[in-house]
Design an enzyme around this catalytic site. Sequence first.
Site, mmCIF file in Angstrom:
data_model
loop_
_atom_site.group_PDB
_atom_site.id
_atom_site.type_symbol
_atom_site.label_atom_id
_atom_site.label_comp_id
_atom_site.label_asym_id
_atom_site.label_seq_id
_atom_site.Cartn_x
_atom_site.Cartn_y
_atom_site.Cartn_z
ATOM 1 C CE1 TYR A 100 -4.159 -2.322 4.861
ATOM 2 C CE2 TYR A 100 -3.341 -0.111 4.384
ATOM 3 C CZ TYR A 100 -3.825 -1.331 3.948
ATOM 4 O OH TYR A 100 -3.956 -1.565 2.591
ATOM 5 C CB SER A 152 -0.855 -0.017 1.268
ATOM 6 O OG SER A 152 -1.465 1.240 1.462
HETATM 7 N N1 LIG Z 1 -8.659 -1.489 -2.112
HETATM 8 C C1 LIG Z 1 -7.696 -0.569 -2.033
HETATM 9 O O1 LIG Z 1 -7.940 0.627 -2.294
HETATM 10 C C2 LIG Z 1 -6.297 -0.977 -1.661
HETATM 11 C C3 LIG Z 1 -5.289 0.007 -1.705
HETATM 12 C C4 LIG Z 1 -3.990 -0.341 -1.364
HETATM 13 C C5 LIG Z 1 -3.708 -1.643 -0.988
HETATM 14 N N2 LIG Z 1 -4.708 -2.580 -0.945
HETATM 15 C C6 LIG Z 1 -4.330 -3.951 -0.567
HETATM 16 O O2 LIG Z 1 -4.848 -4.854 -1.524
HETATM 17 C C7 LIG Z 1 -5.134 -6.112 -0.900
HETATM 18 C C8 LIG Z 1 -6.563 -6.527 -1.216
HETATM 19 O O3 LIG Z 1 -7.419 -5.555 -0.652
HETATM 20 P P1 LIG Z 1 -8.964 -5.410 -1.056
HETATM 21 O O4 LIG Z 1 -9.205 -3.973 -1.239
HETATM 22 O O5 LIG Z 1 -9.326 -6.391 -2.119
HETATM 23 O O6 LIG Z 1 -9.624 -5.816 0.345
HETATM 24 P P2 LIG Z 1 -10.944 -6.660 0.684
HETATM 25 O O7 LIG Z 1 -11.959 -6.502 -0.366
HETATM 26 O O8 LIG Z 1 -11.267 -6.282 2.101
HETATM 27 O O9 LIG Z 1 -10.406 -8.161 0.640
HETATM 28 C C9 LIG Z 1 -9.487 -8.607 1.608
HETATM 29 C C10 LIG Z 1 -9.408 -10.104 1.531
HETATM 30 O O10 LIG Z 1 -8.624 -10.564 2.664
HETATM 31 C C11 LIG Z 1 -9.389 -11.514 3.378
HETATM 32 N N3 LIG Z 1 -9.084 -11.544 4.796
HETATM 33 C C12 LIG Z 1 -9.274 -10.558 5.697
HETATM 34 N N4 LIG Z 1 -8.958 -10.988 6.930
HETATM 35 C C13 LIG Z 1 -8.556 -12.275 6.801
HETATM 36 C C14 LIG Z 1 -8.150 -13.291 7.716
HETATM 37 N N5 LIG Z 1 -8.137 -13.055 9.040
HETATM 38 N N6 LIG Z 1 -7.806 -14.507 7.253
HETATM 39 C C15 LIG Z 1 -7.862 -14.761 5.920
HETATM 40 N N7 LIG Z 1 -8.276 -13.871 5.003
HETATM 41 C C16 LIG Z 1 -8.629 -12.638 5.434
HETATM 42 C C17 LIG Z 1 -10.826 -11.069 3.138
HETATM 43 O O11 LIG Z 1 -11.741 -12.086 3.507
HETATM 44 P P3 LIG Z 1 -13.350 -11.772 3.674
HETATM 45 O O12 LIG Z 1 -13.914 -11.904 2.282
HETATM 46 O O13 LIG Z 1 -13.792 -12.840 4.598
HETATM 47 O O14 LIG Z 1 -13.462 -10.386 4.223
HETATM 48 C C18 LIG Z 1 -10.771 -10.761 1.661
HETATM 49 O O15 LIG Z 1 -10.797 -11.940 0.901
HETATM 50 C C19 LIG Z 1 -4.853 -5.923 0.578
HETATM 51 O O16 LIG Z 1 -3.558 -6.395 0.889
HETATM 52 C C20 LIG Z 1 -4.908 -4.412 0.755
HETATM 53 O O17 LIG Z 1 -4.132 -3.990 1.866
HETATM 54 C C21 LIG Z 1 -5.981 -2.274 -1.267
#
Ligand SMILES: NC(=O)c1ccc[n+]([C@@H]2O[C@H](COP(=O)([O-])OP(=O)(O)OC[C@H]3O[C@@H](n4cnc5c(N)ncnc54)[C@H](OP(=O)(O)O)[C@@H]3O)[C@@H](O)[C@H]2O)c1
Length: 252
Positions: free
Chosen positions: A167, A154
């Site tokens: 985070y 991130s």
């Molecule tokens: N979206 C953004 O703007 C953004 C920006 C920068 C970086 N990122 C990074 O991109 C990656 C994906 O993010 P996203 O936006 O797709 O987030 P998201 O929609 O919240 O998805 C996160 C995933 O991680 C899983 N997860 C959360 N806690 C967990 C646990 N305790 N054990 C196993 N799995 C778990 C979630 O499961 P559930 O389906 O059960 O919730 C979901 O499948 C992350 O590393 C995030 O930090 C995202």
Amino acid sequence: MTFTYDAEKNFLDKKTLLITGASDGIGKACAKTYASYGATVILLGRNQQKLEAVFDEIEELHPGKVIIHPLDFKTASMADFKTLAESLNDQFECLDGLIHNAALLGPRTPIEFYPEADWSDLMQVNVNAVFQLTQSLLPALRKSEDARLLFISSSVGRIGRAFWGAYAVSKFALEGLMQTLAEELENTTSIRVNSLNPGGTRTNMRRDAYPAEDPQTQPTAESLMPVYLYLMSEEAKHIHGQALNARDFKAV
Ligand SMILES: NC(=O)c1ccc[n+]([C@@H]2O[C@H](COP(=O)([O-])OP(=O)(O)OC[C@H]3O[C@@H](n4cnc5c(N)ncnc54)[C@H](OP(=O)(O)O)[C@@H]3O)[C@@H](O)[C@H]2O)c1
């Protein structure tokens, strides 16, 4: 300029790729995309029902190319990761890619008031589990002729930002793990190690971080997939030890 990648049909045909947090958001898009280019995908996540829904979507289009492994990183122990590694060893010759995508966001609170329980949970999910999974699967990655280890980071893991607490710190830790592993593995293995910041993306995590924002202003997870595909390709074999950004990504 948006990065485009003209991937050959089924170029991931012989690849086995594991994606954490594949039940939703970017991880789900990633699993579906890799499977659509021929990869066998192993989906990890904490919610069995959501994982099964993604399994069904992929299995319908690409039968026999997907397996799921429910695991909650908050409570998983090293023994659980070892069991997963043994099970994969029995089913596959090697692992060609590990995409550390799962993450918790946690509260956005000044460090002075950051709840200790949230700090511990977040470090467990975003850092400790990533170390445990990596260590357990390195033997399988070593067996691949051309493996990729990708840490999803991130912007707050590269430059600190007020109130992003555990985070931000957890993403700094991933960058450190990436750099350390990249140097350790550079000359002794063919595993290429990088981190990737997807940038603001229209997912549940983004909505939780910016509740007042119109989600339509953010790009979809699907729009990032050319970068995710490229990083698994032969052409990206030379990229190693890099902190990459999906936005403004350029093939070098
Ligand atoms: N979206 C953004 O703007 C953004 C920006 C920068 C970086 N990122 C990074 O991109 C990656 C994906 O993010 P996203 O936006 O797709 O987030 P998201 O929609 O919240 O998805 C996160 C995933 O991680 C899983 N997860 C959360 N806690 C967990 C646990 N305790 N054990 C196993 N799995 C778990 C979630 O499961 P559930 O389906 O059960 O919730 C979901 O499948 C992350 O590393 C995030 O930090 C995202």
